[in-house]
Write a protein that holds these residues in place. Sequence first.
Motif, short mmCIF file in Angstrom:
data_model
loop_
_atom_site.label_atom_id
_atom_site.label_comp_id
_atom_site.label_asym_id
_atom_site.label_seq_id
_atom_site.Cartn_x
_atom_site.Cartn_y
_atom_site.Cartn_z
N PHE A 150 0.84 -1.20 0.00
CA PHE A 150 0.00 0.00 0.00
C PHE A 150 0.87 1.25 0.00
O PHE A 150 1.97 1.25 0.56
N ASN A 151 0.38 2.32 -0.62
CA ASN A 151 1.12 3.57 -0.54
C ASN A 151 0.76 4.32 0.75
O ASN A 151 -0.19 3.96 1.45
N ARG A 152 1.50 5.37 1.04
CA ARG A 152 1.33 6.07 2.31
C ARG A 152 -0.07 6.66 2.46
O ARG A 152 -0.67 6.59 3.53
N THR A 153 -0.59 7.24 1.40
CA THR A 153 -1.93 7.85 1.47
C THR A 153 -2.98 6.80 1.82
O THR A 153 -3.90 7.07 2.61
N GLU A 154 -2.89 5.62 1.22
CA GLU A 154 -3.85 4.55 1.50
C GLU A 154 -3.82 4.14 2.97
O GLU A 154 -4.84 3.73 3.53
N ILE A 155 -2.67 4.28 3.60
CA ILE A 155 -2.53 3.88 5.00
C ILE A 155 -2.93 5.01 5.94
O ILE A 155 -3.65 4.80 6.92
N THR A 156 -2.50 6.23 5.64
CA THR A 156 -2.70 7.33 6.59
C THR A 156 -4.06 8.00 6.49
O THR A 156 -4.54 8.57 7.47
N GLU A 157 -4.72 7.93 5.33
CA GLU A 157 -5.96 8.69 5.15
C GLU A 157 -7.22 7.84 5.17
O GLU A 157 -8.28 8.33 5.58
N HIS A 158 -7.14 6.59 4.72
CA HIS A 158 -8.35 5.75 4.73
C HIS A 158 -7.94 4.28 4.85
O HIS A 158 -8.22 3.48 3.96
N PHE A 159 -7.30 3.94 5.95
CA PHE A 159 -6.71 2.62 6.14
C PHE A 159 -7.76 1.51 6.11
O PHE A 159 -7.61 0.50 5.42
N PHE A 160 -8.86 1.67 6.86
CA PHE A 160 -9.88 0.63 6.92
C PHE A 160 -10.50 0.41 5.53
O PHE A 160 -10.76 -0.73 5.13
N LYS A 161 -10.73 1.48 4.81
CA LYS A 161 -11.29 1.36 3.46
C LYS A 161 -10.31 0.64 2.55
O LYS A 161 -10.72 -0.21 1.73
N THR A 162 -9.03 0.94 2.66
CA THR A 162 -8.02 0.26 1.87
C THR A 162 -8.02 -1.23 2.13
O THR A 162 -7.94 -2.05 1.21
N LEU A 163 -8.13 -1.60 3.40
CA LEU A 163 -8.14 -3.02 3.75
C LEU A 163 -9.33 -3.74 3.13
O LEU A 163 -9.18 -4.81 2.51
N THR A 164 -10.52 -3.16 3.29
CA THR A 164 -11.72 -3.83 2.77
C THR A 164 -11.70 -3.91 1.25
O THR A 164 -12.15 -4.90 0.67
N ASN A 166 -9.20 -4.36 -0.51
CA ASN A 166 -8.21 -5.36 -0.89
C ASN A 166 -8.56 -6.75 -0.35
O ASN A 166 -7.69 -7.63 -0.27
N GLY A 167 -9.82 -6.92 0.02
CA GLY A 167 -10.30 -8.25 0.37
C GLY A 167 -10.20 -8.66 1.82
O GLY A 167 -10.58 -9.78 2.18
N TYR A 168 -9.70 -7.78 2.68
CA TYR A 168 -9.62 -8.11 4.10
C TYR A 168 -10.99 -7.91 4.77
O TYR A 168 -11.72 -6.97 4.44
N GLN A 169 -11.31 -8.77 5.70
CA GLN A 169 -12.58 -8.67 6.42
C GLN A 169 -12.30 -8.26 7.86
O GLN A 169 -11.65 -8.98 8.62
N ILE A 170 -12.77 -7.06 8.22
CA ILE A 170 -12.52 -6.51 9.55
C ILE A 170 -13.50 -7.07 10.55
O ILE A 170 -14.71 -7.09 10.32
N GLY A 171 -12.98 -7.54 11.66
CA GLY A 171 -13.81 -8.15 12.70
C GLY A 171 -13.90 -7.30 13.94
O GLY A 171 -14.13 -6.10 13.88
#
Length: 232
Positions: A150-164, A166-171
Motif C-alpha cells: 500500500f502507498n502512504r496515502t492509503e494507510i494514513t488517510e483511509h486505512f480501513f477502506k483500503t483493507l476492505t 483489498n479483500g480483508y474482512q474486519i472483525g
Amino acid sequence: MIPAYIKIHDHIKKDIEEGIWKIGDRLPSERDLADDFGVSRMTLRQAISLLVEEGVLERRVGSGTYVASKRVQEKMRGTTSFTEIVTSQGKTPSSQLISFQKKLASDTERRYLKLKADETVIRMERVRYADKLPLVFEVASIPERLISSFNRTEITEHFFKTLTENGYQIGKSEQTIYAKVANEKVSKFLDVNKGHAILGLTQVSYFTDGTPFEYVRSQYVGDRFEFYLENN
C-alpha cells in the motif's frame, strides 16, 4: 439562596439554548462578562469552568472561550474507523500526519500484534479532527508485512477502506479506556492546556479470522468526545 456563579451559569446556558450565542461563537473576555454580570472575575470564572466541564463551552489556548459543538460520540461496539464515526455525525473528518516510520516492533507491539522478534511495524502519529477541531492524538502500529504493497496515502488517510477494498474482512476490536492528563507535546497538538483532562484509549483491531492488524494508543480531548455503550 442560589450562588451567584450558578445564576450566571444558568443565564449563559439559557442564552446558548435560545441561540443568542451559537456553536463556535467566541464569548466576551472574562473581564467584560464579569462587568456585565456585576460580579468578580473569580465568580465569573467559576461559572465558565462549570460550563466547560459540562461540555457547553470550550477553552482554546491563546484564543478564548467558545460555545462548544456537540461532542462526537463513539459507540463502544464493533470496529469502526474514526472517519466513519465523524462522518456519520454530519462532521467533516481530517488528519494531520506527524510522523510515519518503519520500526522494529517493541515488546508491547509484538505482544498485541502477535509478531515475531525480528518483525517490523509502521508506526505513525496523527492528530484527528472533526470540522477542523482537534479531537485526538493517535499513535498507530501496523505490521509492516501487511501493508508493504500500500502507498502512504492509503494507510494514513483511509486505512480501513483500503483493507476492505483489498479483500480483508474486519472483525472485532478490544478497547481499554482510562483517564489521564495531557502532557506538553499532546497539549500543543490538541490545542489544550498542559494537564487538561484526557480520555486514553488502547485498541487492538482484528480481522474476522482473529489476526490482529492494528494496535492504537489514542488520547481524546474529554470535553469534545465521549464513548457510550450499547447492549443488546
